[in-house]
Write a protein that holds these residues in place. Structure first.
Motif, short mmCIF file in Angstrom:
data_model
loop_
_atom_site.label_atom_id
_atom_site.label_comp_id
_atom_site.label_asym_id
_atom_site.label_seq_id
_atom_site.Cartn_x
_atom_site.Cartn_y
_atom_site.Cartn_z
N ALA A 52 0.83 -1.21 0.00
CA ALA A 52 0.00 0.00 0.00
C ALA A 52 0.86 1.26 0.00
O ALA A 52 0.36 2.37 -0.19
N GLY A 53 2.17 1.11 0.23
CA GLY A 53 3.08 2.25 0.24
C GLY A 53 3.38 2.80 1.61
O GLY A 53 4.05 3.82 1.75
N ASP A 54 2.90 2.13 2.66
CA ASP A 54 3.15 2.60 4.02
C ASP A 54 4.50 2.07 4.50
O ASP A 54 4.74 0.86 4.50
N ILE A 55 5.37 2.97 4.91
CA ILE A 55 6.66 2.57 5.48
C ILE A 55 6.42 2.12 6.91
O ILE A 55 5.89 2.87 7.72
N THR A 56 6.80 0.87 7.19
CA THR A 56 6.54 0.32 8.52
C THR A 56 7.77 0.31 9.40
O THR A 56 7.65 0.22 10.62
N ASP A 57 8.96 0.41 8.79
CA ASP A 57 10.18 0.42 9.59
C ASP A 57 11.34 0.97 8.76
O ASP A 57 11.37 0.79 7.54
N VAL A 58 12.26 1.65 9.43
CA VAL A 58 13.50 2.13 8.82
C VAL A 58 14.63 1.66 9.72
O VAL A 58 14.60 1.89 10.94
N ARG A 59 15.60 0.99 9.12
CA ARG A 59 16.73 0.46 9.89
C ARG A 59 18.04 1.01 9.33
O ARG A 59 18.25 0.99 8.13
N ILE A 60 18.88 1.48 10.25
CA ILE A 60 20.20 1.98 9.88
C ILE A 60 21.21 0.94 10.35
O ILE A 60 21.19 0.53 11.51
N ARG A 61 22.08 0.53 9.45
CA ARG A 61 23.09 -0.48 9.78
C ARG A 61 24.47 0.16 9.87
O ARG A 61 24.80 1.06 9.11
N GLY A 62 25.24 -0.36 10.78
CA GLY A 62 26.62 0.10 10.91
C GLY A 62 26.73 1.38 11.71
O GLY A 62 25.75 1.96 12.17
N SER A 63 27.95 1.80 11.84
CA SER A 63 28.25 2.99 12.62
C SER A 63 28.01 4.26 11.80
O SER A 63 28.26 4.29 10.60
N LEU A 64 27.56 5.29 12.48
CA LEU A 64 27.35 6.58 11.82
C LEU A 64 28.44 7.58 12.19
O LEU A 64 28.39 8.73 11.76
N GLN A 65 29.44 7.12 12.93
CA GLN A 65 30.48 8.03 13.43
C GLN A 65 31.23 8.74 12.31
O GLN A 65 31.56 9.91 12.43
N HIS A 66 31.53 8.04 11.24
CA HIS A 66 32.37 8.63 10.19
C HIS A 66 31.55 9.01 8.96
O HIS A 66 32.10 9.23 7.90
N ARG A 67 30.26 9.10 9.13
CA ARG A 67 29.39 9.45 8.00
C ARG A 67 28.98 10.91 8.09
O ARG A 67 28.71 11.44 9.16
N HIS A 68 28.91 11.52 6.97
CA HIS A 68 28.40 12.89 6.90
C HIS A 68 26.88 12.83 6.79
O HIS A 68 26.33 11.93 6.15
N ALA A 69 26.23 13.77 7.39
CA ALA A 69 24.77 13.82 7.37
C ALA A 69 24.23 13.85 5.93
O ALA A 69 23.23 13.20 5.62
N ALA A 70 24.90 14.58 5.06
CA ALA A 70 24.45 14.68 3.66
C ALA A 70 24.52 13.31 2.97
O ALA A 70 23.63 12.98 2.17
N ASP A 71 25.56 12.52 3.27
CA ASP A 71 25.67 11.19 2.67
C ASP A 71 24.54 10.27 3.14
O ASP A 71 23.94 9.56 2.35
N LEU A 72 24.28 10.31 4.44
CA LEU A 72 23.20 9.49 4.98
C LEU A 72 21.85 9.94 4.41
O LEU A 72 21.01 9.11 4.04
N ALA A 73 21.66 11.24 4.27
CA ALA A 73 20.41 11.76 3.72
C ALA A 73 20.21 11.27 2.28
O ALA A 73 19.10 10.90 1.90
N ARG A 74 21.28 11.24 1.49
CA ARG A 74 21.19 10.74 0.11
C ARG A 74 20.81 9.26 0.09
O ARG A 74 20.00 8.82 -0.73
#
Length: 110
Positions: A52-74
């Motif tokens: 139906a198009g409903d997002i039921t879950d979002v999962r982030i894997r791995g560490s976010l320490q060395h990621r830029h916010a813009a990269d994660l947003a993309r």
């Protein structure tokens, strides 16, 4: 000139309407219950979306320490776009499964 009422045709039309209504309800239940998993290109973001198009879950894997916010947003943008496409694909497949064998109300006129 008066036409006769074809009772059998009317009964068949009513039966077909009821069958279509039952199939539509089955399709709506299947669309709400069917969940597709979609991953971002770098596999750090996973989204679960119903047909139906409903997002039921979002999962982030791995560490976010060395990621830029813009990269994660993309990555999130890419996976959400893919989730919408996956939901559309799943709806089409479910529609084919539920309604595929149902023949049309048209009868061949000879």
């Amino acid at each position: 000139m008066a036409r006769e009422i074809d009772e059998a045709w009317i009964d068949e039309a009513i039966d077909r309407y009821r069958r279509i209504d039952a199939l539509r309800a089955e399709f709506e239940r299947a669309v709400a219950a069917h969940v597709v998993s979609v991953h971002s290109p770098d596999d750090t973001v996973e989204v679960l979306v119903t047909a139906a198009g409903d997002i039921t879950d979002v999962r982030i894997r791995g560490s976010l320490q060395h990621r830029h916010a813009a990269d994660l947003a993309r990555e999130v943008q890419a996976v959400v776009t893919s989730a919408a496409e996956a939901a559309r694909w799943a709806r089409e497949k479910l529609h084919d499964e539920v309604f595929g064998a149902f023949r049309s109300l048209h009868t061949d006129v000879k």
